[in-house]
Design a protein around this motif. Structure first.
Motif, PDB file in Angstrom:
ATOM      1  N   TYR A  65       3.216  -2.201   6.304  1.00  0.00           N
ATOM      2  CA  TYR A  65       3.371  -1.276   7.431  1.00  0.00           C
ATOM      3  C   TYR A  65       2.336  -0.155   7.343  1.00  0.00           C
ATOM      4  N   GLU A  84       9.671  -0.266  -2.183  1.00  0.00           N
ATOM      5  CA  GLU A  84       8.507   0.072  -1.383  1.00  0.00           C
ATOM      6  C   GLU A  84       7.470   0.781  -2.221  1.00  0.00           C
ATOM      7  N   ARG A  85       6.206   0.546  -1.913  1.00  0.00           N
ATOM      8  CA  ARG A  85       5.104   1.262  -2.569  1.00  0.00           C
ATOM      9  C   ARG A  85       4.202   1.802  -1.466  1.00  0.00           C
ATOM     10  N   ARG A  86       4.039   3.120  -1.461  1.00  0.00           N
ATOM     11  CA  ARG A  86       3.255   3.766  -0.417  1.00  0.00           C
ATOM     12  C   ARG A  86       1.910   4.238  -0.961  1.00  0.00           C
ATOM     13  N   TYR A  87       0.888   4.105  -0.123  1.00  0.00           N
ATOM     14  CA  TYR A  87      -0.455   4.585  -0.449  1.00  0.00           C
ATOM     15  C   TYR A  87      -0.946   5.463   0.700  1.00  0.00           C
ATOM     16  N   GLU A  88      -1.341   6.676   0.385  1.00  0.00           N
ATOM     17  CA  GLU A  88      -1.967   7.537   1.389  1.00  0.00           C
ATOM     18  C   GLU A  88      -3.446   7.185   1.482  1.00  0.00           C
ATOM     19  N   THR A  98      -0.578   6.263   6.218  1.00  0.00           N
ATOM     20  CA  THR A  98       0.129   5.751   5.044  1.00  0.00           C
ATOM     21  C   THR A  98       0.356   4.255   5.183  1.00  0.00           C
ATOM     22  N   THR A 100       2.306   1.079   3.624  1.00  0.00           N
ATOM     23  CA  THR A 100       3.514   0.826   2.837  1.00  0.00           C
ATOM     24  C   THR A 100       3.701  -0.663   2.618  1.00  0.00           C
ATOM     25  N   TYR A 101       3.887  -1.039   1.355  1.00  0.00           N
ATOM     26  CA  TYR A 101       4.183  -2.426   0.988  1.00  0.00           C
ATOM     27  C   TYR A 101       5.686  -2.550   0.729  1.00  0.00           C
TER      28      TYR A 101
END
Length: 296
Positions: A65, A84-88, A98, A100-101
């Motif tokens: 996402y 969930e793993r979020r990356y900015e 952002t 999101t996996y």
């Protein structure tokens, strides 16, 4: 006679013919191939679909996402994972959004490094797609109220009627026109006129569902599109609009009222006939209301 001495040296590390088999070269090739694919579209969902195929080689995820303020997108088939793993994502410290996996399994340290490198490949195509989407939104938006404009209405009406015919449902339309707006605008000035339009747009927003769509054609004419509609849902929205106008201090101060015309699509309707019929109902109601006011 000259003698050629051949010296065998097995300690040489560099071999030009092996340069192209290095892991770094393979990584760069994959990044280049991904970059080329990402240049083929300005649609956020399409970019995420392309990127997800490459990311899936390193991460076990069930959903991908992207979100930035009111803009959001998801890879095809995305669904919730265990975690969930979020990356900015940033370009020169400027926040892009952002990513999101939805994970089925943790990301290893080595694969996390690879994923971050792939994000750098995604960044600029993603940023271009965001700018394109924002530009398209502005092109379909009324500059004053932020509602959809006539061009966007035409697109949405066509889509909604096509969807309704497939789903055997109906689209409802409510055309709104402010009464004596020109007189108010001429008497109190354009600033007050603009404020009235803004507050009326807010009154419309407060009167509809999230699935309904609002448009301003320009001037003081507005339209509400209601999907999966029936006669009762249109009556409820009409009543809410009148209540929202009465509850607004500014609109009450300048004695703003509106006339409404509402109808449901029928199977024989084109987009033009549907709108014209609803607009004609508005016109008839406006005349009737004005006669009632004059009698009183």
């Amino acid at each position: 006679m000259q003698t050629l001495n051949l010296v065998e040296n097995t300690s040489v590390d560099f071999n030009a013919f092996r340069v192209f088999d290095t892991q770094d070269h393979q990584d760069n090739y994959r990044k280049l191939a991904l970059s080329e694919q990402l240049q083929t579209s300005l649609e956020l969902n399409v970019l995420l679909n392309i990127f997800a195929l490459e990311a899936a080689k390193y991460v076990d995820f069930s959903g991908l996402y992207f979100k930035q303020a009111e803009i959001s997108a998801a890879a095809r088939g995305s669904k919730a994972g265990k975690k969930e793993r979020r990356y900015e994502l940033k370009i020169n410290n400027h926040y892009v959004g952002t990513l999101t996996y939805a994970l089925n399994a943790p990301i290893s340290i080595s694969n996390n490094k690879v994923i971050k490198q792939l994000h750098q490949v995604l960044l600029h195509p993603l940023n271009n797609a965001i700018k394109y989407q924002k530009a398209m939104q502005l092109a379909l938006q009324d500059g004053l109220t932020g509602l959809g404009n006539r061009r966007y209405f035409d697109q949405q009406l066509k889509r909604a009627m096509h969807h309704a015919n497939r789903q055997h449902s109906k689209v409802g339309m409510i055309v709104c026109d402010l009464n004596k707006f020109k007189t108010i605008n001429d008497t109190y000035g354009h600033k007050i006129g603009d404020d009235i339009l803004l507050h009326f747009a807010d009154a419309l927003r407060a009167s509809v569902r999230d699935s309904d769509s609002l448009f301003r054609f320009g001037g003081d004419e507005f339209v509400v599109l209601v999907e999966d509609a029936n006669e009762n849902s249109l009556l409820v929205i009409e009543e809410r609009i009148h209540q929202a106008i009465n509850a607004c201090c500014l609109l009450s101060k300048y004695q703003v009222s509106c006339s409404l015309g509402a109808s449901l699509m029928n199977r024989a309707d084109s987009e033009q006939s549907f709108f014209e019929r609803t607009d004609q109902l508005l016109y008839q109601n406006k005349i009737s209301e004005n006669r009632t006011l004059n009698i009183v």
